[in-house]
Design an enzyme around this catalytic site. Structure first.
Site, PDB file in Angstrom:
ATOM      1  N   CYS A 140       9.629  12.916  19.841  1.00  0.00           N
ATOM      2  CA  CYS A 140      10.812  12.454  20.567  1.00  0.00           C
ATOM      3  C   CYS A 140      11.127  10.970  20.313  1.00  0.00           C
ATOM      4  O   CYS A 140      10.222  10.158  20.191  1.00  0.00           O
ATOM      5  CB  CYS A 140      10.617  12.612  22.066  1.00  0.00           C
ATOM      6  SG  CYS A 140      10.253  14.290  22.556  1.00  0.00           S
ATOM      7  N   ARG A 165      11.341  10.844  12.778  1.00  0.00           N
ATOM      8  CA  ARG A 165      10.196  11.105  13.649  1.00  0.00           C
ATOM      9  C   ARG A 165       9.997  12.598  13.900  1.00  0.00           C
ATOM     10  O   ARG A 165       8.921  13.007  14.334  1.00  0.00           O
ATOM     11  CB  ARG A 165      10.400  10.403  15.012  1.00  0.00           C
ATOM     12  CG  ARG A 165      10.437   8.895  14.908  1.00  0.00           C
ATOM     13  CD  ARG A 165      10.936   8.295  16.206  1.00  0.00           C
ATOM     14  NE  ARG A 165       9.954   8.407  17.272  1.00  0.00           N
ATOM     15  CZ  ARG A 165       9.044   7.504  17.557  1.00  0.00           C
ATOM     16  NH1 ARG A 165       8.990   6.403  16.847  1.00  0.00           N
ATOM     17  NH2 ARG A 165       8.197   7.673  18.545  1.00  0.00           N
ATOM     18  N   TRP A 195      11.562  16.686  20.498  1.00  0.00           N
ATOM     19  CA  TRP A 195      10.653  17.575  19.772  1.00  0.00           C
ATOM     20  C   TRP A 195      10.023  18.446  20.846  1.00  0.00           C
ATOM     21  O   TRP A 195       9.263  17.954  21.683  1.00  0.00           O
ATOM     22  CB  TRP A 195       9.607  16.756  19.029  1.00  0.00           C
ATOM     23  CG  TRP A 195       8.731  17.532  18.104  1.00  0.00           C
ATOM     24  CD1 TRP A 195       9.022  17.913  16.827  1.00  0.00           C
ATOM     25  CD2 TRP A 195       7.398  17.996  18.375  1.00  0.00           C
ATOM     26  NE1 TRP A 195       7.956  18.600  16.293  1.00  0.00           N
ATOM     27  CE2 TRP A 195       6.964  18.666  17.205  1.00  0.00           C
ATOM     28  CE3 TRP A 195       6.547  17.918  19.473  1.00  0.00           C
ATOM     29  CZ2 TRP A 195       5.701  19.247  17.115  1.00  0.00           C
ATOM     30  CZ3 TRP A 195       5.294  18.501  19.385  1.00  0.00           C
ATOM     31  CH2 TRP A 195       4.879  19.157  18.215  1.00  0.00           C
ATOM     32  N   ASN A 204      10.051  10.341  26.593  1.00  0.00           N
ATOM     33  CA  ASN A 204       9.189  10.711  25.470  1.00  0.00           C
ATOM     34  C   ASN A 204       7.782  10.781  26.044  1.00  0.00           C
ATOM     35  O   ASN A 204       7.335   9.851  26.702  1.00  0.00           O
ATOM     36  CB  ASN A 204       9.307   9.619  24.395  1.00  0.00           C
ATOM     37  CG  ASN A 204       8.372   9.853  23.226  1.00  0.00           C
ATOM     38  OD1 ASN A 204       7.725  10.889  23.136  1.00  0.00           O
ATOM     39  ND2 ASN A 204       8.311   8.882  22.330  1.00  0.00           N
ATOM     40  N   GLY A 205       7.063  11.892  25.825  1.00  0.00           N
ATOM     41  CA  GLY A 205       5.705  12.027  26.336  1.00  0.00           C
ATOM     42  C   GLY A 205       5.526  13.353  27.052  1.00  0.00           C
ATOM     43  O   GLY A 205       6.356  14.251  26.925  1.00  0.00           O
ATOM     44  N   GLU A 263      -6.448  16.076   0.840  1.00  0.00           N
ATOM     45  CA  GLU A 263      -5.137  15.466   1.052  1.00  0.00           C
ATOM     46  C   GLU A 263      -4.052  16.205   0.266  1.00  0.00           C
ATOM     47  O   GLU A 263      -2.949  16.454   0.771  1.00  0.00           O
ATOM     48  CB  GLU A 263      -5.191  13.983   0.651  1.00  0.00           C
ATOM     49  CG  GLU A 263      -3.859  13.277   0.564  1.00  0.00           C
ATOM     50  CD  GLU A 263      -3.034  13.319   1.856  1.00  0.00           C
ATOM     51  OE1 GLU A 263      -3.547  13.732   2.901  1.00  0.00           O
ATOM     52  OE2 GLU A 263      -1.845  12.954   1.780  1.00  0.00           O
ATOM     53  N   LYS A 320      -0.700  17.923   1.824  1.00  0.00           N
ATOM     54  CA  LYS A 320       0.662  17.528   1.412  1.00  0.00           C
ATOM     55  C   LYS A 320       1.458  18.750   0.976  1.00  0.00           C
ATOM     56  O   LYS A 320       2.608  18.910   1.346  1.00  0.00           O
ATOM     57  CB  LYS A 320       0.528  16.522   0.260  1.00  0.00           C
ATOM     58  CG  LYS A 320       1.637  15.573   0.102  1.00  0.00           C
ATOM     59  CD  LYS A 320       1.508  14.314   0.943  1.00  0.00           C
ATOM     60  CE  LYS A 320       1.099  14.543   2.345  1.00  0.00           C
ATOM     61  NZ  LYS A 320       0.666  13.423   3.076  1.00  0.00           N
ATOM     62  N   GLU A 330       2.300  21.073   3.980  1.00  0.00           N
ATOM     63  CA  GLU A 330       3.182  20.399   4.922  1.00  0.00           C
ATOM     64  C   GLU A 330       4.664  20.497   4.526  1.00  0.00           C
ATOM     65  O   GLU A 330       5.509  20.765   5.374  1.00  0.00           O
ATOM     66  CB  GLU A 330       2.746  18.926   4.951  1.00  0.00           C
ATOM     67  CG  GLU A 330       3.475  18.041   5.892  1.00  0.00           C
ATOM     68  CD  GLU A 330       2.910  16.622   5.886  1.00  0.00           C
ATOM     69  OE1 GLU A 330       2.259  16.216   4.908  1.00  0.00           O
ATOM     70  OE2 GLU A 330       3.138  15.903   6.873  1.00  0.00           O
ATOM     71  N   HIS A 379     -19.213  30.682  -2.504  1.00  0.00           N
ATOM     72  CA  HIS A 379     -19.964  31.078  -1.305  1.00  0.00           C
ATOM     73  C   HIS A 379     -19.085  31.818  -0.305  1.00  0.00           C
ATOM     74  O   HIS A 379     -19.422  31.915   0.870  1.00  0.00           O
ATOM     75  CB  HIS A 379     -20.613  29.854  -0.661  1.00  0.00           C
ATOM     76  CG  HIS A 379     -21.617  29.202  -1.563  1.00  0.00           C
ATOM     77  ND1 HIS A 379     -22.852  29.749  -1.833  1.00  0.00           N
ATOM     78  CD2 HIS A 379     -21.535  28.063  -2.309  1.00  0.00           C
ATOM     79  CE1 HIS A 379     -23.505  28.969  -2.683  1.00  0.00           C
ATOM     80  NE2 HIS A 379     -22.726  27.937  -2.984  1.00  0.00           N
ATOM     81  N   LYS A 423       6.946  12.669  12.599  1.00  0.00           N
ATOM     82  CA  LYS A 423       6.322  11.577  11.846  1.00  0.00           C
ATOM     83  C   LYS A 423       5.245  10.888  12.674  1.00  0.00           C
ATOM     84  O   LYS A 423       4.134  10.687  12.207  1.00  0.00           O
ATOM     85  CB  LYS A 423       7.394  10.570  11.424  1.00  0.00           C
ATOM     86  CG  LYS A 423       6.861   9.390  10.626  1.00  0.00           C
ATOM     87  CD  LYS A 423       6.398   9.818   9.256  1.00  0.00           C
ATOM     88  CE  LYS A 423       5.858   8.675   8.421  1.00  0.00           C
ATOM     89  NZ  LYS A 423       5.096   9.183   7.262  1.00  0.00           N
TER      90      LYS A 423
HETATM   91  O1  M6R Z   1       0.533   7.692  11.898  1.00  0.00           O
HETATM   92  P1  M6R Z   1      -0.786   8.327  11.598  1.00  0.00           P
HETATM   93  O2  M6R Z   1      -1.326   7.956  10.281  1.00  0.00           O
HETATM   94  O3  M6R Z   1      -1.788   8.128  12.686  1.00  0.00           O
HETATM   95  O4  M6R Z   1      -0.468   9.882  11.549  1.00  0.00           O
HETATM   96  C1  M6R Z   1      -1.477  10.827  11.417  1.00  0.00           C
HETATM   97  C2  M6R Z   1      -0.921  12.145  10.972  1.00  0.00           C
HETATM   98  O5  M6R Z   1      -0.068  12.678  11.943  1.00  0.00           O
HETATM   99  C3  M6R Z   1      -0.155  12.021   9.659  1.00  0.00           C
HETATM  100  O6  M6R Z   1      -0.943  11.464   8.664  1.00  0.00           O
HETATM  101  C4  M6R Z   1       0.335  13.413   9.180  1.00  0.00           C
HETATM  102  O7  M6R Z   1      -0.749  14.198   8.853  1.00  0.00           O
HETATM  103  C5  M6R Z   1       1.284  13.232   8.005  1.00  0.00           C
HETATM  104  N1  M6R Z   1       2.522  13.874   8.274  1.00  0.00           N
HETATM  105  C6  M6R Z   1       0.767  13.809   6.744  1.00  0.00           C
HETATM  106  O8  M6R Z   1       1.638  13.664   5.687  1.00  0.00           O
END
Ligand code: M6R
Length: 603
Positions: free
Chosen positions: A2, A27, A73, A99-100, A479, A483, A486, A502, A598
């Protein structure tokens, strides 16, 4: 997650709110709304979907000089117009964005709001009904707001407007991010500076459990008892051009391309012209004194912690343990005698990481936040901060923050190693090696078309895929797979190459895409190649990403060799491009993948 924007003063509120909400789009959200008032005339417009959908509903009559806006959100209740913010009190007099997460909203409803008719399912609607009820009971607006705050438990950033007196915006915050923007004849409130930078570069922090009474000429900060708090302002480093996409189709590609520049920026920030480390000696001392470093983070930042682990251990001689922040916040394992916590977070606002930091602070554990956002909550609340200087990262998929995190930790590791007199640290010419990393990234970026073509052949129709590697390559595989899933929605696992046989190798069938990552030594490379043969023999469609010097005929992508401590940076770049093209080729919104936010500001 949010986003909030609000304004009061001599400006066109509709324009400011809509521009602000557009800047907060990154965000992540699924509905949006604004409330704008001009004296007693006011408009409330909400919409499910994108800001463009909201804009389409806004006529010229939606005008005024005070307003609050919100991107939602969904947490409590689906993404519907009724659940979208702003929410109104029972009589419609009070209007609130939030927000929260209000944890005790059901108790509040039961205890204070019997007979109230609620339009949606959100916790926020209950909060504004509560404020409205207290005013009906005879309290002033300020007293009602304060009383509500004393009852509400959980995380919140609130902006409240009384439609009978629209010269004031009432603001409060606990755990969720919120900033005040200061203008000439107008003042603003917002979840982050990006939404206000077009209007002002002068900002003021709000700390947890503080309120701000915002008018066009003043921003008065108080605690919940009403005691005034002196708070200076600061000028944000952010530039309007930093947050534009330029000629790029997506922010993610722009941010991938910025990585060589970020590496060079880190060199000029954390080393002097003679190559000496420029890291706060207090941070170095604190790490030196620790018997174990604990890195706590989420998502990509967690993976960046792994990508830095070997280097940190080798240079500092201190064991490094990784923790998933959302687990450690509630289930802290047995710690060493002298722990040091490093919070890795691009945004500096991740609620899960903050929960760990709150615990660490209670336990008196020294902490360091490594973040891209100066003044962010994690930065403010940790003992120390190291900034990433990567410039705003707007695509939800984090790229330049990951590589900047590894590079920033390299400066810390070398500084500590040198302070300990460790030969390996003294011999490690980080400035030179990181310049080579920047060149290696540039070389990979020049191969975009070739990578796009290979991605089309490998991933255009698949529903699943694997990344495999050993040691640091395994960490990069974690990672790389995050990516890919995601932003392309391909189910992808990052596996330790030797672990496949395994159990997981049973998933390999004709045409399953497997991407093998090979850097490090000949021995490691030979073993990973053996594992690649095993999956190929079972029909896998293999693509290899190999470090220069270890390549063989038929390898797909060769990455320039860099120092082994920094190899995770070089190796991750092709995987960022693989994810980007896989998403692009599927016609998806690369920058705003479904369901994701984000900055994840709820636990
Ligand atoms: O702002 P942060 O690095 O703490 O965020 C952590 C994760 O939410 C963030 O890295 C998320 O996994 C990304 N969208 C990955 O691309």
């Amino acid at each position: 997650m949010c986003g909030i924007v609000g304004v009061v003063g001599n400006r066109n509120a509709t324009d400011i709110l809509m521009q602000g909400l557009e800047k907060l789009e990154y965000r992540g959200y699924d509905s949006a709304g604004i409330y704008v008032a001009n004296g007693h005339k006011s408009s409330l417009v909400k919409s499910v979907g994108r800001i463009a959908d909201l804009r389409a509903k806004i006529g010229i009559d939606v005008a005024g000089s005070t307003g609050i806006g919100h991107t939602r959100w969904a947490t409590h209740g689906q993404a519907t117009e009724d659940n979208a913010h702003p929410h109104t009190s029972a009589t419609g007099r009070f209007v609130l964005v939030h927000n929260g997460v209000i944890e005790n909203y059901l108790q509040i409803k039961e205890q204070y709001l019997a007979g109230h008719d609620l339009k949606g399912q959100t916790d926020t609607e209950i909060a504004v009904h509560l404020i409205g009820q207290f005013v009906e009971d005879g309290l002033s607006v300020l007293e009602a707001f304060k009383k509500a705050l004393s009852i509400i438990e959980g995380s919140y950033a609130f902006a409240l407007v009384d439609s009978e007196d629209t010269d004031t915006v009432y603001v409060a915050k606990n755990k969720s991010p919120l900033l005040i923007g200061l203008g000439d004849g107008y003042n603003m409130v917002c979840s982050d500076a990006m939404a206000m930078i077009r209007e002002t570069s002068e900002f003021m922090e709000i700390h947890d459990k503080e309120m701000v009474i915002l008018t066009k000429d003043s921003a008065t900060v108080t605690d919940y008892e009403g005691n005034e708090i002196e708070r200076g302002s600061y000028t944000a480093e952010l530039d309007l051009s930093d947050i534009g996409k330029g000629t790029y189709p997506f922010y993610m590609l722009k941010e991938i391309d910025e990585q060589p520049t970020v590496m060079r920026k880190l060199i000029s920030t954390y080393a002097d012209s003679e190559g000496n480390m420029n890291i706060d000696p207090a941070i170095v001392k604190s790490v030196q004194e620790a018997d174990r470093i604990y890195i706590l983070a989420a998502g990509t930042s967690y993976n960046a912690g792994f990508a830095s682990k070997t280097m940190l251990e080798k240079l500092t001689d201190t064991p490094v343990e990784l923790g998933v922040a959302s687990e450690w916040g509630y289930n802290m394992p047995l710690l060493s005698e002298k722990p040091m916590f490093i919070l890795l977070s691009q945004s500096g606002e991740t609620a899960d990481s903050r929960q760990v930091l709150v615990k660490a602070n209670e336990m008196g554990i020294p902490s360091l936040t490594v973040t891209n956002v100066p003044g962010s909550t994690l930065s403010r609340e940790a003992t120390y901060t190291i900034l990433l200087h990567a410039g705003p990262e707007i695509a939800v998929a984090s790229t330049k923050a990951y590589t900047a995190q590894v590079a920033a930790l390299a400066f810390l590791a070398k500084a500590v190693g040198e302070a300990n007199g460790k030969a390996e640290a003294l011999d490690f010419d980080l400035v030179h090696e990181l310049s080579l990393v920047a060149q290696s990234i540039e070389a990979t970026l020049s191969e975009k078309d070739m990578i796009a073509e290979k991605v089309e052949k490998l991933l255009s129709t698949t529903r699943n895929a694997f990344y495999i590697g050993r040691g640091n390559d395994y960490y990069v595989a974690m990672e790389a797979s995050l990516k890919l899933k995601e932003i392309s929605y391909i189910q992808c696992e990052g596996f330790a190459a030797g672990e496949l046989k395994h159990g997981t190798i049973s998933l390999i069938e004709d045409g399953t895409p497997v991407i093998g990552l090979i850097s490090s030594s000949e021995l490691v490379a030979a073993h990973t190649r053996g594992n690649i043969q095993e999956v190929a023999a079972r029909g896998a469609h293999v693509l290899t990403v190999v470090e220069e010097g270890l390549e063989r005929e038929g390898d797909d992508i060769v990455v320039n060799k860099v120092h082994p401590f920094l190899a995770t940076i070089g190796m991750v770049i092709p995987t960022q491009l693989i994810a980007y093209y896989a998403s692009l080729q599927r016609g998806l919104d690369v920058d705003k993948p479904r369901n994701l936010a984000k900055a994840v500001t709820v636990e």
